[in-house]
Design an enzyme around this catalytic site. Structure first.
Site, mmCIF file in Angstrom:
data_model
loop_
_atom_site.group_PDB
_atom_site.id
_atom_site.type_symbol
_atom_site.label_atom_id
_atom_site.label_comp_id
_atom_site.label_asym_id
_atom_site.label_seq_id
_atom_site.Cartn_x
_atom_site.Cartn_y
_atom_site.Cartn_z
ATOM 1 N N GLU A 43 3.003 -2.191 9.767
ATOM 2 C CA GLU A 43 2.950 -1.927 11.207
ATOM 3 C C GLU A 43 4.047 -3.022 11.659
ATOM 4 O O GLU A 43 4.755 -2.624 12.907
ATOM 5 C CB GLU A 43 1.718 -1.789 11.672
ATOM 6 C CG GLU A 43 0.868 -3.203 11.985
ATOM 7 C CD GLU A 43 -0.333 -3.158 12.811
ATOM 8 O OE1 GLU A 43 -0.712 -1.999 13.070
ATOM 9 O OE2 GLU A 43 -0.771 -4.076 13.161
ATOM 10 N N LEU A 50 -8.959 2.936 9.753
ATOM 11 C CA LEU A 50 -9.810 3.466 8.583
ATOM 12 C C LEU A 50 -9.919 2.448 7.586
ATOM 13 O O LEU A 50 -10.908 2.243 6.978
ATOM 14 C CB LEU A 50 -9.001 4.546 8.096
ATOM 15 C CG LEU A 50 -8.839 5.841 8.930
ATOM 16 C CD1 LEU A 50 -8.239 6.942 8.170
ATOM 17 C CD2 LEU A 50 -10.517 6.244 9.140
ATOM 18 N N ILE A 109 -8.687 -9.473 7.614
ATOM 19 C CA ILE A 109 -8.402 -8.297 6.762
ATOM 20 C C ILE A 109 -6.771 -8.776 6.497
ATOM 21 O O ILE A 109 -6.244 -8.345 5.464
ATOM 22 C CB ILE A 109 -8.556 -6.998 7.115
ATOM 23 C CG1 ILE A 109 -7.734 -6.527 8.294
ATOM 24 C CG2 ILE A 109 -9.769 -6.571 6.947
ATOM 25 C CD1 ILE A 109 -7.641 -5.158 8.823
ATOM 26 N N ASP A 110 -6.365 -9.577 7.416
ATOM 27 C CA ASP A 110 -4.666 -9.781 7.345
ATOM 28 C C ASP A 110 -4.343 -10.774 6.241
ATOM 29 O O ASP A 110 -3.350 -10.883 5.739
ATOM 30 C CB ASP A 110 -4.152 -10.559 8.669
ATOM 31 C CG ASP A 110 -4.155 -9.234 9.691
ATOM 32 O OD1 ASP A 110 -4.135 -7.987 9.408
ATOM 33 O OD2 ASP A 110 -4.524 -9.677 10.908
ATOM 34 N N ARG A 155 -10.330 -0.748 7.817
ATOM 35 C CA ARG A 155 -10.929 -1.979 8.386
ATOM 36 C C ARG A 155 -12.559 -1.843 8.271
ATOM 37 O O ARG A 155 -12.815 -0.910 9.150
ATOM 38 C CB ARG A 155 -10.577 -2.354 9.750
ATOM 39 C CG ARG A 155 -10.976 -3.291 10.300
ATOM 40 C CD ARG A 155 -10.243 -3.831 11.635
ATOM 41 N NE ARG A 155 -10.907 -3.634 12.818
ATOM 42 C CZ ARG A 155 -10.353 -4.029 14.000
ATOM 43 N NH1 ARG A 155 -9.220 -4.570 14.061
ATOM 44 N NH2 ARG A 155 -10.950 -3.600 15.063
#
Lengths: 387, 387
Positions: A233, A293, A133-134, A295
């Site tokens: 983050e 949430l 997802i990154d 992911r």
């Protein structure tokens, strides 16, 4: 090949990593009807320990249902094998009679495959299929798993902007991403116009300064009567330290087993809440960490993402017939798959190109916005605001 | 009626509060083609200050697009008017020539309408149309806005359980709800079977004990190798104090302008993170506050919720022709609308019935589960787990 394919999943689960598993298993069935397909449980641990499920026992319909299910069906692992561990894995693969090993994951996973391919000396095809997802894999235009997560983020910020239009205030949403800001930047993909949020975007690729952050918010709030902010983050100060590290006393900092500062904890949320309360007192302010949430959320699986993830699995089987390598999703007017060298992906982190960001302001450039709009075209129509 | 309808929105925005606005505006057009429909901006503030949009200028298609848009299109307010403020509102309504005022919101909104209806003495019909993600309105089986938020929560917990099946650990998700636990309990609606999460559910209706909480998690983790937990932000200890109040030093507690402890901040997250780290050391643990993500999320608008919200607006216009009152969504084999007295809804909070919860354990009873499964029937099919 009439032999044995081993498939495993590594790193964080996503909405579509199981599509890659299904795509690979079904492609083996099509190309090599007599081959065995074993799924190793919990990544390379399953190979080391001899824990497999026989994917050949599943019907096509069952495999497609696995594909449609988020999470990592085989289980995953955070293990980053060293050479000794890799020897155990290689033994395991040999014991299973593997001709090819397809490992679905991010750059650490590609790193494991690189070590294994060198150790195997061509006896077993070691193939890396991309997932994260990154969106931070070298050689890739984008990665399976990213688009679904990006749509979650884009939809969340569109919704929250509408919420804060109705009840004005400051909103800061913290989005996963230790080094690369792609997912945070995707927050802007569904902005309606210049007045709508997220008004500000802070990513790890740019040094973070808390004074500038407060000033930016104050200016935006004064202009629009609200301010919606997306923050990675992993935001770090100019000296490369994670923001929480510079603001939280060392004895209170949470660390994971590898000694990395735990970015997913509440430290960053508290730090930003306090900064807003201290420097912009009396204003309604909320800080939410999106946490897990975004992911693998079953409610926001992108059909494009699902299809590409499936095809990446199928292409990994094609790559395996030529030896070791990594599947890359590249783009030239449309997305296509290409085999690249494991070494070109292994352990490398792709950051957002500098020209994706506005040179002075904390927001995307037109180039950056165009990239996210291409990957996640607007999905919802909303009414023009009364306010 | 050939006169003037005023419509406003109060309290937190939802995914479908604009459907109620659209439903009311279009019903006025149908029943009273010559009537004016004014939308007051930011709830009763707009009436006090004379800020309106003329909804009569919008086409049916435009109003339907407003309906499909989450958030509160007219803007909202947290103002809880006292009698003096209500006098200003009544003046405003009279100045606007209002024959009916439809106020869409929760129990505070119903309370405002009750004061106004007494002050108006029947000269203006004061109608409350229900809205709240908390699902805590008296006289209602459920409330518009709840089902969409509940589906977000149910989908999130289904997804997170799949994630933690793949990478085991402890997950705690904190869900909005100061007094009523409906939204937190909805986390269990899409559980696959006894082994899947959320394994534990903590709601404000039951006294919270941190020792019991840790013990419950330890037992579950030992049994299933993971533990997924849903917690209401409003969990309170046996003496009625919010958990954060009992564990955070008073000088560090965040409070809102009304002096209420800020539940949406990071205090509860930190408290639970610390409890897990201290009492279950060495286990991977994550605590996420869902925050505003579940409220008005454009990605998870339930069509049932949207339709019911629209119908509640239309029914409010019907109620207005008979005088003041509140629209209630009731259930008897199917959902239907009924007019109830404002006094029966105003300022009252409906909690979860005691029999929705298991008598000893921190989870739902069959009765509770049946309620949530009725409101949010399973929407996704997932593969049976390998693990």
């Amino acid at each position: 090949m009439t032999g044995t394919f081993v498939i495993a999943q590594g790193g964080g689960p996503t909405a579509v990593i199981n599509q890659t598993l299904a795509g690979a298993a079904l492609e083996v069935r099509k190309r090599h009807p007599d081959a065995r397909v074993l799924g190793a449980l919990h990544g390379v641990r399953g190979i080391r320990d001899g824990n497999y499920v026989d994917l050949g026992q599943l019907s096509e319909a069952q495999l497609r249902l696995v594909g449609n299910t988020p999470g990592a069906a085989l289980g995953s692992t955070r293990d980053k094998p060293d050479e000794a561990y890799c020897k155990l894995i290689l033994n395991g693969l040999q014991k299973a009679g593997a001709d090819a090993f397809i490992y679905i994951g991010g750059n650490d996973t590609a790193g494991t495959q690189q070590i294994l391919s060198e150790a195997a000396g061509g006896s077993i095809a070691m193939v890396h299929a991309p997932k994260t997802i990154d969106n931070d894999l070298a050689e890739n235009d984008h990665t399976p798993g990213f688009i679904s997560a990006a749509e979650f983020v884009a939809g969340a910020f569109l919704s929250i902007d509408l919420d804060f239009r109705a009840l004005p205030g400051i909103y800061v949403g913290i989005v996963m991403g230790r080094h690369a800001g792609f997912l945070t930047a995707a927050s802007a993909a569904w902005r309606q116009d210049e007045t709508s949020g997220p008004h500000l975007v802070y990513v790890p690729e740019r040094a973070f300064d808390i004074t500038r952050f407060i000033d930016d918010i104050r200016t935006t709030y004064d202009r629009y009567g609200r301010c919606v902010v997306a923050v990675s983050e992993g935001i770090s100060t100019a000296d490369g330290k994670a923001l929480v590290e510079t603001l939280v006393p060392p004895e209170r900092l949470e660390r994971d087993q590898h000694g990395n500062i735990k970015l997913s904890g509440s430290d960053l949320t508290s730090v930003l809440e306090k900064a807003l309360a201290d420097h912009l007192p009396g204003k309604r302010a909320r800080v939410d960490a999106f946490g897990f949430l975004l992911r693998g959320n079953i409610g926001t699986i992108s059909q494009t993402d699902a299809r590409e993830a499936f095809e990446a699995g199928a292409f990994a089987v094609e790559v395996a017939s030529e030896g070791s390598g990594s599947v890359a999703l590249q783009y030239d007017e449309s997305t296509f798959m290409r085999k690249v060298a494991l070494a070109d992906v292994a352990g490398k982190t792709r950051l957002m190109p500098d020209n994706f960001l506005h040179p002075q302001e904390n927001r995307l450039s037109e180039t950056g916005l165009a990239y996210f709009k291409r990957l996640t075209p607007p999905k919802f129509r909303v009414a023009p605001p009364f306010l």
